[in-house]
Design a protein around this motif. Structure first.
Motif, PDB file in Angstrom:
ATOM      1  N   UNK B  79      18.170  57.211  -3.668  1.00  0.00           N
ATOM      2  CA  UNK B  79      18.912  55.963  -3.524  1.00  0.00           C
ATOM      3  C   UNK B  79      18.073  54.726  -3.869  1.00  0.00           C
ATOM      4  N   UNK B  80      16.804  54.735  -3.483  1.00  0.00           N
ATOM      5  CA  UNK B  80      16.038  53.489  -3.622  1.00  0.00           C
ATOM      6  C   UNK B  80      14.621  53.711  -4.139  1.00  0.00           C
ATOM      7  N   UNK B  81      14.447  54.645  -5.057  1.00  0.00           N
ATOM      8  CA  UNK B  81      13.116  54.910  -5.616  1.00  0.00           C
ATOM      9  C   UNK B  81      13.042  54.608  -7.111  1.00  0.00           C
ATOM     10  N   UNK B  83      12.281  52.437 -10.605  1.00  0.00           N
ATOM     11  CA  UNK B  83      11.226  51.604 -11.217  1.00  0.00           C
ATOM     12  C   UNK B  83       9.794  51.967 -10.832  1.00  0.00           C
ATOM     13  N   UNK B  84       9.581  53.185 -10.324  1.00  0.00           N
ATOM     14  CA  UNK B  84       8.224  53.599  -9.948  1.00  0.00           C
ATOM     15  C   UNK B  84       7.819  54.830 -10.752  1.00  0.00           C
ATOM     16  N   UNK B  85       6.507  55.090 -10.767  1.00  0.00           N
ATOM     17  CA  UNK B  85       6.012  56.384 -11.204  1.00  0.00           C
ATOM     18  C   UNK B  85       5.739  57.208  -9.949  1.00  0.00           C
ATOM     19  N   UNK B  86       5.977  58.521 -10.025  1.00  0.00           N
ATOM     20  CA  UNK B  86       5.758  59.378  -8.865  1.00  0.00           C
ATOM     21  C   UNK B  86       4.751  60.468  -9.165  1.00  0.00           C
ATOM     22  N   UNK B  87       3.700  60.519  -8.345  1.00  0.00           N
ATOM     23  CA  UNK B  87       2.727  61.602  -8.506  1.00  0.00           C
ATOM     24  C   UNK B  87       2.548  62.324  -7.172  1.00  0.00           C
ATOM     25  N   UNK B  88       1.958  63.512  -7.237  1.00  0.00           N
ATOM     26  CA  UNK B  88       1.615  64.221  -6.005  1.00  0.00           C
ATOM     27  C   UNK B  88       0.105  64.399  -5.957  1.00  0.00           C
ATOM     28  N   UNK B  89      -0.464  64.217  -4.775  1.00  0.00           N
ATOM     29  CA  UNK B  89      -1.898  64.440  -4.574  1.00  0.00           C
ATOM     30  C   UNK B  89      -2.097  64.997  -3.173  1.00  0.00           C
ATOM     31  N   UNK B  90      -2.782  66.130  -3.058  1.00  0.00           N
ATOM     32  CA  UNK B  90      -3.231  66.574  -1.744  1.00  0.00           C
ATOM     33  C   UNK B  90      -4.603  65.931  -1.558  1.00  0.00           C
ATOM     34  N   UNK B  91      -4.631  64.807  -0.837  1.00  0.00           N
ATOM     35  CA  UNK B  91      -5.855  64.001  -0.836  1.00  0.00           C
ATOM     36  C   UNK B  91      -6.997  64.668  -0.076  1.00  0.00           C
ATOM     37  N   UNK B 353      21.969  54.768 -13.931  1.00  0.00           N
ATOM     38  CA  UNK B 353      20.655  55.280 -14.294  1.00  0.00           C
ATOM     39  C   UNK B 353      20.795  56.775 -14.534  1.00  0.00           C
ATOM     40  N   UNK B 354      20.024  57.279 -15.497  1.00  0.00           N
ATOM     41  CA  UNK B 354      20.121  58.694 -15.853  1.00  0.00           C
ATOM     42  C   UNK B 354      18.784  59.379 -15.588  1.00  0.00           C
ATOM     43  N   UNK B 355      18.871  60.515 -14.909  1.00  0.00           N
ATOM     44  CA  UNK B 355      17.686  61.334 -14.684  1.00  0.00           C
ATOM     45  C   UNK B 355      18.047  62.776 -15.015  1.00  0.00           C
ATOM     46  N   UNK B 376      16.268  44.684 -13.539  1.00  0.00           N
ATOM     47  CA  UNK B 376      17.190  45.792 -13.771  1.00  0.00           C
ATOM     48  C   UNK B 376      16.551  47.099 -13.317  1.00  0.00           C
ATOM     49  N   UNK B 377      17.357  48.153 -13.266  1.00  0.00           N
ATOM     50  CA  UNK B 377      16.782  49.480 -13.084  1.00  0.00           C
ATOM     51  C   UNK B 377      16.208  49.876 -14.448  1.00  0.00           C
ATOM     52  N   UNK B 378      14.897  49.821 -14.577  1.00  0.00           N
ATOM     53  CA  UNK B 378      14.259  50.137 -15.862  1.00  0.00           C
ATOM     54  C   UNK B 378      14.029  51.637 -15.990  1.00  0.00           C
ATOM     55  N   UNK B 379      13.631  52.255 -14.869  1.00  0.00           N
ATOM     56  CA  UNK B 379      13.492  53.714 -14.853  1.00  0.00           C
ATOM     57  C   UNK B 379      14.155  54.241 -13.589  1.00  0.00           C
ATOM     58  N   UNK B 380      14.747  55.439 -13.660  1.00  0.00           N
ATOM     59  CA  UNK B 380      15.484  55.967 -12.505  1.00  0.00           C
ATOM     60  C   UNK B 380      14.520  56.515 -11.446  1.00  0.00           C
ATOM     61  N   UNK B 381      15.084  56.998 -10.360  1.00  0.00           N
ATOM     62  CA  UNK B 381      14.292  57.744  -9.369  1.00  0.00           C
ATOM     63  C   UNK B 381      13.528  58.859 -10.090  1.00  0.00           C
TER      64      UNK B 381
END
Lengths: 418, 438
Positions: B79-81, B83-91, B353-355, B376-381
């Motif tokens: 719903x609200x993610x 315009x971001x980039x998403x990565x995973x890290x086990x810190x 937005x399209x994903x 605007x929504x530049x990139x989707x979730x």
């Protein structure tokens, strides 16, 4: 009038001057946030009564006059200039002040600023890089733009209210006013973001903050549930399970979504932890009729404080459903000095006010301060016109005489009507 | 002149769970900031990416189908993610931590809502990060503040709602807290406040060149919203009145039934003129309760009179008739009606937005709008770990070999390690972690 012994304005936003044309809640809360972190906020009010929230309860009668304690919270740290914006000289005076302000914040009905000759274009005429922040119920355009609305009406949009409450009672809103505070907070942040953009390339902006859009965009609303699954949230026929559990002296909240095994242990029924009926969120919702009474049996025999103390011991997520008197006496909030008083406070509403919503530990005073009480209508008209607008004593005299500007009669104890 | 978004070039690490600090980062992203949200394939504190191993046909997924990657298809996260980039890290993995440190070294803002205990444990306190980046602006959201008896208590929307007194003040005046829906407004309120905090702290950082440390307690934000009832007790010593849908300032105000199944309208009359107009539209006599005081006093009787009239009106028709007479009124709209109403579908609020995992959908976009710098929504979730490669190899320049090792060792990935093999019916063992999005 500001006490000359009042602490000097400081804080991370000290370099910004904001012309504040707002009244009631959303706009004044936005500019309060800016003022409390150091901005110079000039509140422009319509003579002779000013902001309508001056008449809103609760009232405080300390310091020799009856005044709104709510207004006193929302408008501390601001100065007040009383101008009749419909008077040509009043409008001119406002534009002359605007020339020296970084941002203008307003929450008139859409179209009013244009009618007053104070549109974004008009403001740009005197200050090319101005940031104008317009807060309104439904935004500056669209089908609802000109609708009359109270906060209840705005809250009625979108499934949240339709799903709040129990049948056959009507849908019910949550706490009154929260949409307005939310929009005010967004407006304050958006204004600073636009000023940051201005600092980089010199271009100002006109921001459109629609209270309706702000609340519909809250992540907890999960609005896209409809575009995904095609369903609406609905009211239930009875109370929702696990909402709040009765204790001996009120209610407590216990989160049953995390750590069912710890809850089972806490209430002395370790066997529940391995019961498949309660093994997942979905299962616990399905079998609420079986699980809820077992928890209630344990909570009703204890006070709120006892339930919460046990929860901490077992690392169960829980909290008391507090009353407002309990909140004011809360030792944790007291230890953090959350409630604050205005220097030289002369009445209860100046002695105890909600404090800072965030602290910047790397800034003196955590970046936040209460410096002066909320102003009386027009209490700063003359000094602000002179110091900010550069008006001469003669010009000010003329503005006052023709009714375009107003200042309170200093002999009637305006100081007390904070 | 090309118009830049106001926060273009501002680099933000979103190291948070659920909604409060992450939604603040969404608002920064809407305004142009480069936000990288860091998740972990080994743990998900809140279940925003949906339940583990969902059944078929569950609400919350597109067409109610969990699909092959349910964690990328759940509405609460998506719903609200934007315009971001998403990565995973086990810190806890040394190499993953090295990646995080590289991001920290070049960021402007680090936002977290982990408990103080967790940030100490993970070496992610302000002091830790300041050593890596002496100009960092650090924002720490907690439930109750960083010190004191409750510092490390996990705070959720519900517990904050209760603890601040909000829960006892909302809903029907005549019933217990059971009856109203849950309210998680503290997250959104904290998020909006954190945006302001970041902007204020950035001013200070830019002026002094020094790192800045923000502490935000969600309880203390929500108490600002409760200032009216708090001031009521401050001035009278009495607990505040619970108003439900009514107003302390005017009467009547309420929610009234209309024609149809479970159709309701909200109506208010703020002064004598609006009251007279309301009476005219509904065919009531305005003279019986001529003053605000008398209307407040006889609110129950007035509600009865209004209910008798609204029941024969269609909700939409009544709203338009009342608005025509300048009386505040709004249908209690459901979500479906928001998605169908031109007020919201005109492109200034709901945006498409399209994903790949969810197709083309409508989502809420930026909550405020700018005339000169369209937001605007530049990139989707994004899917779990969707931008691992882009960030780790593309932005930070790690080698393909090192990247493969990170996957092999479980430091990064694109599905949760604690999930059963998924989808349940097929053989998922051959599906390489890298395959889905890279």
């Amino acid at each position: 009038m500001a006490d000359s012994s009042a602490p000097a304005r400081s804080g991370p936003l000290a370099r910004h001057r904001i012309l504040d044309l707002t009244q009631s809640i959303a706009g004044p809360y936005a500019t309060k946030l800016l003022a409390d972190y150091g901005a110079d906020v000039i509140k422009v009010e319509r003579p002779p009564y000013g902001d309508q929230a001056r008449e809103w309860q609760p009232f405080c009668s300390g310091g020799g006059s009856r005044h709104s304690a709510f207004f006193s919270f929302l408008n501390a740290n601001k100065s007040s200039v009383a101008l009749d914006l419909r008077h040509p000289s009043g409008r001119e005076a406002l534009l002359r002040l605007a020339r020296h302000c970084d941002a203008v914040v307003e929450n008139f009905k859409p179209g009013v600023m244009e009618r007053l000759g104070l549109s974004y274009r008009d403001l740009r005429g005197v200050r090319d890089d101005v940031v104008l922040t317009s807060i309104s119920n439904f935004g500056q355009k669209g089908a609802f733009r000109d609708f009359e609305a109270t906060e209840l009406n705005i809250f009625a949009l979108g499934g949240r209210m339709a799903a709040s409450g129990t049948r056959p009672r009507p849908p019910v809103r949550l706490l009154g006013g929260s949409s307005l505070f939310m929009a005010g907070t967004v407006a304050a942040g958006a204004t600073l973001i636009a000023l940051r953009g201005r600092d980089r390339d010199g271009l100002g902006d006109h921001l459109d903050v629609s209270i309706a859009n702000v609340i519909l965009g809250e992540p907890d609303r999960g609005l896209c549930l409809y575009s995904y699954s095609g369903i609406n949230m609905e009211r239930l026929d009875g109370p929702r399970p696990y909402q709040a559990f009765p204790a001996a002296d009120g209610f407590v909240v216990i989160n049953v979504n995390r750590g069912i095994e710890r809850i089972a242990e806490m209430i002395g029924r370790p066997e529940l932890a391995s019961d498949p009926r309660f093994s997942s969120n979905v299962a616990r919702q399905e079998h609420a009729d079986s699980l809820e009474p077992l928890i209630i049996e344990w909570t009703v025999a204890r006070t709120k404080a006892e339930v919460v103390a046990e929860s901490h011991k077992f690392r169960v997520i829980a909290a008391p459903v507090a009353t407002i008197p309990e909140v004011l006496a809360n030792p944790g909030l007291r230890a953090r000095d959350y409630f604050q008083s205005i220097p030289g406070a002369r009445c209860p509403c100046q002695e105890t006010q909600p404090g800072s919503p965030f602290r910047i530990h790397t800034v003196p005073n955590l970046g936040w301060s209460l410096r002066r009480p909320a102003p009386a209508v027009g209490s700063d008209t003359c000094p602000v016109l002179a110091d900010v607008g550069g008006f001469s004593p003669t010009e000010i005299e003329q503005l006052l005489r023709c009714g375009a500007a107003f200042e309170p009669d200093p002999t009637v104890g305006a100081e007390a009507s904070a | 002149m090309t118009l830049q978004l106001p926060l273009e070039g501002l680099s933000v690490i979103d190291f948070g769970d659920a909604w409060s600090s992450p939604f603040a980062c969404t608002m920064l992203a809407d305004a142009g900031a480069d936000v990288v949200r860091v998740e972990d394939i080994h743990r998900q504190l809140s279940t925003l990416r949906g339940p583990v191993a969902p059944k078929e046909k569950v609400d919350g997924y597109p067409e109610r189908e969990p699909g092959e990657r349910p964690w990328n298809r759940y509405y609460l996260f998506n719903n609200s993610e934007r315009n971001k980039l998403g990565i995973t890290l086990d810190v806890r993995h040394p190499q993953a931590r090295a990646i995080l440190n590289e991001l920290i070294a070049k960021c402007d803002i680090f936002a977290t809502n982990y408990t103080p205990r967790a940030t100490r444990h993970l070496g992610l306190t302000f002091d830790d990060l300041k050593r890596i980046n002496p100009r960092i602006v650090y924002g720490h959201v907690t439930g109750y503040g960083c010190e004191g008896a409750l510092a490390n208590s996990v705070a959720l929307g519900s517990t904050i709602d209760a603890w601040t007194g909000h829960m006892g003040l909302r809903g029907y005046p005549e019933t217990t807290p059971h009856d109203a829906a849950m309210s998680y407004i503290a997250d959104a309120a904290g998020a909006a406040t954190l945006v302001l905090a970041f902007m204020a702290a950035l001013e200070e950082r830019d002026r002094t060149g020094e790192a800045q440390c923000i502490e935000l307690a969600l309880t203390e934000v929500l108490l600002e919203f409760l200032s009216q009832p708090l001031m009521q007790t401050v001035t009278t010593g009495q607990p505040p009145v619970v108003y439900g849908s009514r107003s302390p300032e005017w009467a009547p105000q309420g929610v009234y039934p209309c024609l149809g199944d479970d159709r309701w309208i909200s109506i208010a009359a703020r002064d004598d003129v609006e009251w007279a107009s309301l009476c005219l539209v509904l065919g009531l006599s305005a003279t019986e309760y001529p003053s605000a005081e008398s209307r407040q006093q006889h609110h129950d009787q007035i509600d009865q009179l209004i209910i008798e009239r609204t029941g024969s009106w269609g909700a939409e028709a009544l709203m338009l008739a009342l608005q025509e007479s300048a009386v505040p009124a709004m249908v209690v709209y459901r979500d479906s009606e928001i998605f169908e109403h031109p007020e919201f579908t005109g492109g200034d609020f709901l945006e498409e937005a399209r994903h790949p995992d969810t197709g083309m959908r409508l989502y809420p976009g930026a909550v405020w709008r700018s005339r000169n710098r369209p937001m605007k929504i530049r990139t989707p979730h994004f899917g779990l770990g969707e931008h691992n490669h882009e960030v780790i190899c593309g932005q930070l320049g790690w080698s393909e070999e090192a990247y493969a090792a990170l996957i092999r060792e479980g430091a990064i990935g694109t599905k949760y390690s604690f999930w059963p093999s998924w989808p349940p019916a097929s053989d998922a063992s051959g599906r390489a972690e890298t395959g889905a999005h890279d």
